[in-house]
Design a protein around this motif. Sequence first.
Motif, mmCIF file in Angstrom:
data_model
loop_
_atom_site.group_PDB
_atom_site.id
_atom_site.type_symbol
_atom_site.label_atom_id
_atom_site.label_comp_id
_atom_site.label_asym_id
_atom_site.label_seq_id
_atom_site.Cartn_x
_atom_site.Cartn_y
_atom_site.Cartn_z
ATOM 1 N N VAL A 151 -1.644 -11.175 -1.261
ATOM 2 C CA VAL A 151 -0.711 -11.343 -0.157
ATOM 3 C C VAL A 151 -1.421 -10.727 1.038
ATOM 4 C CG1 VAL A 151 0.502 -9.174 -0.678
ATOM 5 C CG2 VAL A 151 1.637 -10.937 0.677
ATOM 6 N N TYR A 152 -1.236 -11.330 2.210
ATOM 7 C CA TYR A 152 -1.889 -10.784 3.386
ATOM 8 C C TYR A 152 -0.978 -10.943 4.590
ATOM 9 C CZ TYR A 152 -2.843 -15.343 5.441
ATOM 10 O OH TYR A 152 -2.694 -16.567 6.019
ATOM 11 N N GLY A 153 -1.365 -10.301 5.659
ATOM 12 C CA GLY A 153 -0.578 -10.437 6.879
ATOM 13 C C GLY A 153 -1.192 -9.644 8.012
ATOM 14 N N ALA A 182 -1.031 -9.187 -4.813
ATOM 15 C CA ALA A 182 0.327 -9.748 -4.801
ATOM 16 C C ALA A 182 1.119 -9.370 -6.054
ATOM 17 C CB ALA A 182 0.268 -11.263 -4.664
ATOM 18 N N ASP A 183 0.411 -9.051 -7.146
ATOM 19 C CA ASP A 183 1.110 -8.734 -8.388
ATOM 20 C C ASP A 183 1.838 -7.396 -8.338
ATOM 21 O OD1 ASP A 183 0.423 -11.126 -9.652
ATOM 22 O OD2 ASP A 183 -1.517 -10.321 -10.275
ATOM 23 N N THR A 184 1.390 -6.485 -7.482
ATOM 24 C CA THR A 184 2.061 -5.186 -7.396
ATOM 25 C C THR A 184 2.720 -4.933 -6.042
ATOM 26 O OG1 THR A 184 0.016 -4.098 -6.685
ATOM 27 C CG2 THR A 184 0.489 -4.105 -9.062
ATOM 28 N N ALA A 185 2.376 -5.725 -5.049
ATOM 29 C CA ALA A 185 2.837 -5.471 -3.676
ATOM 30 C C ALA A 185 4.358 -5.423 -3.553
ATOM 31 C CB ALA A 185 2.271 -6.528 -2.730
ATOM 32 N N THR A 186 5.046 -6.345 -4.195
ATOM 33 C CA THR A 186 6.505 -6.402 -4.076
ATOM 34 C C THR A 186 7.154 -5.172 -4.703
ATOM 35 O OG1 THR A 186 6.294 -8.785 -4.253
ATOM 36 C CG2 THR A 186 8.491 -7.895 -4.418
ATOM 37 N N GLU A 187 6.609 -4.741 -5.856
ATOM 38 C CA GLU A 187 7.150 -3.554 -6.517
ATOM 39 C C GLU A 187 6.894 -2.296 -5.680
ATOM 40 O OE1 GLU A 187 5.327 -3.581 -10.387
ATOM 41 O OE2 GLU A 187 5.934 -5.665 -10.702
ATOM 42 N N GLU A 188 5.695 -2.214 -5.098
ATOM 43 C CA GLU A 188 5.386 -1.066 -4.245
ATOM 44 C C GLU A 188 6.306 -1.033 -3.031
ATOM 45 O OE1 GLU A 188 1.135 -0.409 -3.429
ATOM 46 O OE2 GLU A 188 0.780 -1.847 -5.028
ATOM 47 N N VAL A 201 -3.259 -17.302 -2.311
ATOM 48 C CA VAL A 201 -3.106 -16.450 -1.126
ATOM 49 C C VAL A 201 -1.831 -16.809 -0.372
ATOM 50 C CG1 VAL A 201 -4.302 -15.578 0.917
ATOM 51 C CG2 VAL A 201 -5.637 -16.529 -0.955
ATOM 52 N N THR A 202 -1.009 -15.810 -0.111
ATOM 53 C CA THR A 202 0.262 -16.011 0.588
ATOM 54 C C THR A 202 0.349 -15.068 1.769
ATOM 55 O OG1 THR A 202 1.222 -16.288 -1.612
ATOM 56 C CG2 THR A 202 2.761 -16.138 0.230
ATOM 57 N N ARG A 203 0.869 -15.558 2.886
ATOM 58 C CA ARG A 203 1.040 -14.683 4.053
ATOM 59 C C ARG A 203 2.462 -14.133 4.091
ATOM 60 N NH1 ARG A 203 -1.080 -14.919 10.259
ATOM 61 N NH2 ARG A 203 0.148 -13.132 10.942
ATOM 62 N N ASN A 243 3.454 -4.950 6.391
ATOM 63 C CA ASN A 243 3.814 -3.833 7.266
ATOM 64 C C ASN A 243 4.690 -2.809 6.555
ATOM 65 O OD1 ASN A 243 2.567 -4.117 10.002
ATOM 66 N ND2 ASN A 243 3.376 -6.170 9.707
ATOM 67 N N LEU A 244 5.495 -3.259 5.605
ATOM 68 C CA LEU A 244 6.278 -2.327 4.815
ATOM 69 C C LEU A 244 5.335 -1.484 3.944
ATOM 70 C CD1 LEU A 244 8.957 -1.176 3.885
ATOM 71 C CD2 LEU A 244 9.167 -3.083 2.302
ATOM 72 N N LEU A 245 4.344 -2.123 3.334
ATOM 73 C CA LEU A 245 3.358 -1.393 2.529
ATOM 74 C C LEU A 245 2.600 -0.381 3.377
ATOM 75 C CD1 LEU A 245 1.816 -4.255 0.353
ATOM 76 C CD2 LEU A 245 3.366 -2.445 -0.407
ATOM 77 N N ASP A 246 2.468 -0.680 4.673
ATOM 78 C CA ASP A 246 1.740 0.204 5.584
ATOM 79 C C ASP A 246 2.634 1.343 6.101
ATOM 80 O OD1 ASP A 246 -0.739 0.765 6.751
ATOM 81 O OD2 ASP A 246 -0.182 -0.173 8.645
ATOM 82 N N GLY A 247 3.927 1.269 5.775
ATOM 83 C CA GLY A 247 4.846 2.297 6.262
ATOM 84 C C GLY A 247 5.203 2.114 7.714
ATOM 85 N N PHE A 248 4.998 0.914 8.244
ATOM 86 C CA PHE A 248 5.297 0.661 9.654
ATOM 87 C C PHE A 248 6.794 0.703 9.898
ATOM 88 C CE2 PHE A 248 6.103 -2.288 13.219
ATOM 89 C CZ PHE A 248 5.403 -1.613 14.197
#
Length: 165
Positions: free
Chosen positions: A12-14, A27-33, A145-147, A153-158
């Motif tokens: 996943v990217y953005g 992408a396999d862990t991003a949603t859970e994180e 690959v999904t955008r 930004n949530l993963l980044d703590g923004f």
Amino acid sequence: MTTHHPIAQRLVYGHATNHDCLAFADADTATEEAAEIRALASAQTWGQARQVQMTHLSNPAGPDCYEPEDGYGDDKPFDITEVGAVVDGYWPQMVTTRALDVLPQDLQDRYGKLVLTVHNGEYLEVPLDCETELVAELRERGYEVTRDDELINLLDGFDLGSLAG
């Protein structure tokens, strides 16, 4: 013949707002994180914050960081933007560092620039105008690959404060 490396095949990217560049994550862990970050950010009290179950991330408000007897009682109001690791920018880790783990080295070299920060180590800066080419190359190599800018930004703590309940 290409050799397959044991790295994520679903990415996943953005647009990472904090660094104004592209960021990539597994992408396999991003949603859970992201769910873990959201759960901590929405905790109303220190007791709730301490109880947030973390599988992928460490809990910066956990009992090993903040003791109830130090003034962080279970019923005290919790604000994620006042947690030391969040204030200092250590939690969550910069999302832009993940590209160093999930992107093939040759693509890192071609599209990215290694940036060293004073406090948080290095990250890969991938310019926004490389998106089309880089994503096309990843897909040619069999990556899914999904955008999702919001997730990145949530993963980044923004803007974590806006997630508070």
